[in-house]
Write a protein that holds these residues in place. Structure first.
Motif, PDB file in Angstrom:
ATOM      1  N   VAL A 131      46.929  52.787  67.037  1.00 55.70           N
ATOM      2  CA  VAL A 131      48.335  52.686  67.429  1.00 55.70           C
ATOM      3  C   VAL A 131      48.460  52.253  68.888  1.00 55.70           C
ATOM      4  CG1 VAL A 131      50.514  53.925  67.672  1.00 55.70           C
ATOM      5  CG2 VAL A 131      49.015  54.414  65.726  1.00 55.70           C
ATOM      6  N   ASP A 132      47.828  52.992  69.787  1.00 51.54           N
ATOM      7  CA  ASP A 132      47.911  52.691  71.223  1.00 51.54           C
ATOM      8  C   ASP A 132      46.530  52.878  71.842  1.00 51.54           C
ATOM      9  OD1 ASP A 132      48.435  52.395  73.898  1.00 51.54           O
ATOM     10  OD2 ASP A 132      49.898  54.021  74.035  1.00 51.54           O
ATOM     11  N   SER A 133      45.866  51.774  72.114  1.00 48.08           N
ATOM     12  CA  SER A 133      44.484  51.835  72.603  1.00 48.08           C
ATOM     13  C   SER A 133      44.373  52.382  74.024  1.00 48.08           C
ATOM     14  CB  SER A 133      43.845  50.447  72.550  1.00 48.08           C
ATOM     15  OG  SER A 133      44.550  49.534  73.377  1.00 48.08           O
ATOM     16  N   SER A 134      45.496  52.494  74.730  1.00 52.14           N
ATOM     17  CA  SER A 134      45.445  53.032  76.093  1.00 52.14           C
ATOM     18  C   SER A 134      45.362  54.556  76.096  1.00 52.14           C
ATOM     19  CB  SER A 134      46.680  52.588  76.891  1.00 52.14           C
ATOM     20  OG  SER A 134      47.865  53.194  76.384  1.00 52.14           O
ATOM     21  N   TYR A 135      45.597  55.165  74.937  1.00 52.22           N
ATOM     22  CA  TYR A 135      45.571  56.623  74.863  1.00 52.22           C
ATOM     23  C   TYR A 135      44.140  57.121  75.036  1.00 52.22           C
ATOM     24  CZ  TYR A 135      47.055  61.291  73.448  1.00 52.22           C
ATOM     25  OH  TYR A 135      47.333  62.636  73.436  1.00 52.22           O
ATOM     26  N   THR A 136      43.994  58.235  75.725  1.00 48.05           N
ATOM     27  CA  THR A 136      42.679  58.729  76.136  1.00 48.05           C
ATOM     28  C   THR A 136      41.723  58.995  74.978  1.00 48.05           C
ATOM     29  OG1 THR A 136      41.570  60.439  77.447  1.00 48.05           O
ATOM     30  CG2 THR A 136      43.469  61.132  76.142  1.00 48.05           C
ATOM     31  N   ILE A 137      42.246  59.281  73.785  1.00 44.80           N
ATOM     32  CA  ILE A 137      41.372  59.595  72.654  1.00 44.80           C
ATOM     33  C   ILE A 137      40.497  58.405  72.263  1.00 44.80           C
ATOM     34  CG2 ILE A 137      42.933  58.902  70.776  1.00 44.80           C
ATOM     35  CD1 ILE A 137      42.088  61.507  69.320  1.00 44.80           C
TER      36      ILE A 137
ATOM     37  N   ASN B  76      34.138  55.250  75.004  1.00 47.01           N
ATOM     38  CA  ASN B  76      35.057  54.117  74.963  1.00 47.01           C
ATOM     39  C   ASN B  76      34.757  53.316  73.701  1.00 47.01           C
ATOM     40  OD1 ASN B  76      36.617  51.830  75.334  1.00 47.01           O
ATOM     41  ND2 ASN B  76      36.199  51.702  77.525  1.00 47.01           N
ATOM     42  N   LEU B  77      35.677  53.362  72.753  1.00 44.29           N
ATOM     43  CA  LEU B  77      35.453  52.697  71.474  1.00 44.29           C
ATOM     44  C   LEU B  77      35.710  51.195  71.539  1.00 44.29           C
ATOM     45  CD1 LEU B  77      36.929  55.367  69.051  1.00 44.29           C
ATOM     46  CD2 LEU B  77      34.544  54.900  69.550  1.00 44.29           C
ATOM     47  N   GLY B  78      36.232  50.725  72.658  1.00 42.61           N
ATOM     48  CA  GLY B  78      36.409  49.290  72.846  1.00 42.61           C
ATOM     49  C   GLY B  78      37.391  48.657  71.881  1.00 42.61           C
ATOM     50  N   VAL B  79      38.447  49.391  71.526  1.00 46.54           N
ATOM     51  CA  VAL B  79      39.426  48.876  70.569  1.00 46.54           C
ATOM     52  C   VAL B  79      40.692  48.431  71.286  1.00 46.54           C
ATOM     53  CG1 VAL B  79      38.575  50.281  68.672  1.00 46.54           C
ATOM     54  CG2 VAL B  79      40.343  51.205  70.185  1.00 46.54           C
ATOM     55  N   LYS B  80      41.492  47.642  70.571  1.00 47.26           N
ATOM     56  CA  LYS B  80      42.794  47.211  71.063  1.00 47.26           C
ATOM     57  C   LYS B  80      43.875  47.717  70.113  1.00 47.26           C
ATOM     58  CE  LYS B  80      41.549  42.963  70.817  1.00 47.26           C
ATOM     59  NZ  LYS B  80      41.545  41.485  70.836  1.00 47.26           N
ATOM     60  N   SER B  81      45.063  47.884  70.627  1.00 46.84           N
ATOM     61  CA  SER B  81      46.179  48.304  69.782  1.00 46.84           C
ATOM     62  C   SER B  81      46.331  47.330  68.617  1.00 46.84           C
ATOM     63  CB  SER B  81      47.473  48.346  70.593  1.00 46.84           C
ATOM     64  OG  SER B  81      47.377  49.262  71.665  1.00 46.84           O
ATOM     65  N   GLY B  82      46.449  47.881  67.415  1.00 48.51           N
ATOM     66  CA  GLY B  82      46.565  47.045  66.226  1.00 48.51           C
ATOM     67  C   GLY B  82      45.249  46.789  65.517  1.00 48.51           C
ATOM     68  N   ASP B  83      44.133  47.114  66.176  1.00 46.95           N
ATOM     69  CA  ASP B  83      42.825  46.953  65.536  1.00 46.95           C
ATOM     70  C   ASP B  83      42.665  47.934  64.378  1.00 46.95           C
ATOM     71  OD1 ASP B  83      42.095  44.989  67.271  1.00 46.95           O
ATOM     72  OD2 ASP B  83      40.644  46.177  68.408  1.00 46.95           O
ATOM     73  N   SER B  84      41.759  47.602  63.474  1.00 47.40           N
ATOM     74  CA  SER B  84      41.374  48.514  62.396  1.00 47.40           C
ATOM     75  C   SER B  84      39.897  48.844  62.552  1.00 47.40           C
ATOM     76  CB  SER B  84      41.607  47.869  61.026  1.00 47.40           C
ATOM     77  OG  SER B  84      42.975  47.609  60.827  1.00 47.40           O
ATOM     78  N   ILE B  85      39.547  50.117  62.393  1.00 44.72           N
ATOM     79  CA  ILE B  85      38.141  50.507  62.484  1.00 44.72           C
ATOM     80  C   ILE B  85      37.785  51.420  61.316  1.00 44.72           C
ATOM     81  CG2 ILE B  85      37.992  50.258  64.988  1.00 44.72           C
ATOM     82  CD1 ILE B  85      38.242  53.273  65.231  1.00 44.72           C
ATOM     83  N   ASP B  86      36.566  51.278  60.845  1.00 39.48           N
ATOM     84  CA  ASP B  86      36.069  52.134  59.772  1.00 39.48           C
ATOM     85  C   ASP B  86      35.652  53.477  60.359  1.00 39.48           C
ATOM     86  OD1 ASP B  86      36.490  50.071  58.040  1.00 39.48           O
ATOM     87  OD2 ASP B  86      34.388  49.500  57.837  1.00 39.48           O
ATOM     88  N   ILE B  87      36.246  54.543  59.856  1.00 38.29           N
ATOM     89  CA  ILE B  87      35.944  55.890  60.325  1.00 38.29           C
ATOM     90  C   ILE B  87      34.948  56.577  59.400  1.00 38.29           C
ATOM     91  CG2 ILE B  87      36.948  58.150  60.870  1.00 38.29           C
ATOM     92  CD1 ILE B  87      37.659  55.949  62.812  1.00 38.29           C
TER      93      ILE B  87
ATOM     94  N   VAL C 147      55.992  63.577  68.221  1.00 41.87           N
ATOM     95  CA  VAL C 147      54.584  63.543  67.824  1.00 41.87           C
ATOM     96  C   VAL C 147      53.920  62.274  68.354  1.00 41.87           C
ATOM     97  CG1 VAL C 147      53.019  63.410  65.843  1.00 41.87           C
ATOM     98  CG2 VAL C 147      55.035  64.902  65.747  1.00 41.87           C
ATOM     99  N   THR C 148      52.697  62.417  68.868  1.00 42.76           N
ATOM    100  CA  THR C 148      51.911  61.253  69.265  1.00 42.76           C
ATOM    101  C   THR C 148      51.148  60.758  68.042  1.00 42.76           C
ATOM    102  OG1 THR C 148      51.636  62.129  71.512  1.00 42.76           O
ATOM    103  CG2 THR C 148      50.133  60.380  70.822  1.00 42.76           C
ATOM    104  N   LEU C 149      51.550  59.612  67.523  1.00 37.89           N
ATOM    105  CA  LEU C 149      50.908  59.027  66.348  1.00 37.89           C
ATOM    106  C   LEU C 149      49.710  58.212  66.817  1.00 37.89           C
ATOM    107  CD1 LEU C 149      54.199  57.931  64.564  1.00 37.89           C
ATOM    108  CD2 LEU C 149      52.806  59.943  64.054  1.00 37.89           C
ATOM    109  N   ILE C 150      48.529  58.541  66.304  1.00 37.83           N
ATOM    110  CA  ILE C 150      47.286  57.995  66.859  1.00 37.83           C
ATOM    111  C   ILE C 150      46.587  57.023  65.920  1.00 37.83           C
ATOM    112  CG2 ILE C 150      44.980  58.620  67.701  1.00 37.83           C
ATOM    113  CD1 ILE C 150      46.254  61.315  68.597  1.00 37.83           C
ATOM    114  N   GLY C 151      46.347  57.445  64.673  1.00 40.06           N
ATOM    115  CA  GLY C 151      45.600  56.623  63.727  1.00 40.06           C
ATOM    116  C   GLY C 151      46.414  56.331  62.483  1.00 40.06           C
ATOM    117  N   GLN C 152      46.748  55.074  62.260  1.00 38.53           N
ATOM    118  CA  GLN C 152      47.649  54.678  61.180  1.00 38.53           C
ATOM    119  C   GLN C 152      46.899  54.374  59.888  1.00 38.53           C
ATOM    120  OE1 GLN C 152      49.676  50.945  61.882  1.00 38.53           O
ATOM    121  NE2 GLN C 152      51.519  51.643  60.812  1.00 38.53           N
ATOM    122  N   SER C 153      47.499  54.755  58.766  1.00 36.42           N
ATOM    123  CA  SER C 153      46.942  54.399  57.461  1.00 36.42           C
ATOM    124  C   SER C 153      47.081  52.901  57.246  1.00 36.42           C
ATOM    125  CB  SER C 153      47.675  55.151  56.346  1.00 36.42           C
ATOM    126  OG  SER C 153      47.334  54.617  55.072  1.00 36.42           O
ATOM    127  N   LYS C 154      46.044  52.272  56.725  1.00 36.22           N
ATOM    128  CA  LYS C 154      46.104  50.839  56.434  1.00 36.22           C
ATOM    129  C   LYS C 154      46.689  50.584  55.050  1.00 36.22           C
ATOM    130  CE  LYS C 154      45.174  48.317  58.936  1.00 36.22           C
ATOM    131  NZ  LYS C 154      46.025  47.811  60.035  1.00 36.22           N
TER     132      LYS C 154
END
Length: 252
Positions: free
Chosen positions: A151-157, A163-174, A194-201
């Motif tokens: 959702v927001d790659s600037s968030y500390t998580i 540093n997972l090296g992701v950008k907002s809008g990226d998708s990653i396999d968890i 609520v801070t929404l962090i990881g979106q369902s694809k």
């Protein structure tokens, strides 16, 4: 001679820098990585101590001290000597879904006033009892999903300690294969609370990871049920994100 020595030293530094860079991109968690955690962590489980132990092992692998992580069963919560307020973070094991059904145990957790990382349905049910927006009543079961959207790659998580090296809008396999998730529904106005962090694809209006105040829901179960989840199926990126989630909650 001094000039030759300078260039040799510079060359060595470049080689070392390249080696370190390659190692950091290898997708493995460094043995000393992550926060060592100055406050204790308690993982509360129902009957599966072995399941809770796997989460503890994951934290130890990331650099947390063995002595700083305690496994606690439901029965220990009933003891008058149990004081949850002395821990820096409470983690709710995914098979501890009956925790919210016991008034005395629930009261002890509420009175601790500590940050809580709730995993899957067990976490969602507990947060429902705490009347949170990330609780079971505002969640849906999403099956067969292994990735999430950033959702927001600037968030500390996404950055600390790994540093997972992701950008907002990226998708990653968890996860390595599809698992169940208890995902939070993005109803109107919820993102102001609520801070929404990881979106369902698969279902973009739902979020697998969400934070409200000092409570974080890690919706993924880690299996095809809600009650038997563990970190075995996490990818390296998934492990790093979970460790980052723990580090984040220890600051709350």
């Amino acid at each position: 001679m001094k000039r030759i020595t300078f260039f040799v030293t510079l060359l060595i530094m470049i080689i070392i820098g390249v080696f370190i860079s390659c190692d950091s991109d290898s997708g493995t968690i460094p043995s000393g990585g992550g926060s060592t955690g100055t406050s204790g962590i308690v993982i509360i489980y129902d009957t599966s101590r072995a399941n809770a132990q796997k989460f503890k092992d994951l934290l130890i692998e990331a650099g947390y001290n063995d002595e700083s992580i305690e496994l606690m069963s439901f029965f220990q919560l009933e003891s008058e000597l149990t004081n949850l307020s002395r821990y820096g973070l409470i983690i709710i094991n995914p098979e501890a879904y009956l925790l919210s059904a016991d008034t005395n145990r629930l009261k002890k957790i509420k009175s601790s006033n500590r940050p809580i990382l709730g995993i899957s349905g067990a976490g969602a049910r507990l947060f429902d009892s705490l009347r949170l927006n990330i609780g079971w009543g505002n969640c849906a079961v999403i099956t067969n999903e292994l990735r999430l959207g950033v959702v927001d790659s600037s968030y500390t998580i996404w950055k600390t300690p790994y540093n997972l090296g992701v950008k907002s809008g990226d998708s990653i396999d968890i996860y390595k294969s599809n698992v169940y998730s208890c995902a939070v529904y993005k109803r109107s106005g919820i993102d102001t609370i609520v801070t929404l962090i990881g979106q369902s694809k698969r279902s973009p209006n739902y979020y697998h990871i969400a934070l409200e105040k000092k409570y974080l829901l890690w919706g993924f179960s880690g299996s095809t049920t809600f009650t038997n989840g563990n970190p075995d199926l996490l990818t390296n990126e998934g492990k790093k994100l979970f460790i980052n989630a723990v580090a984040l909650m220890l600051t709350k």
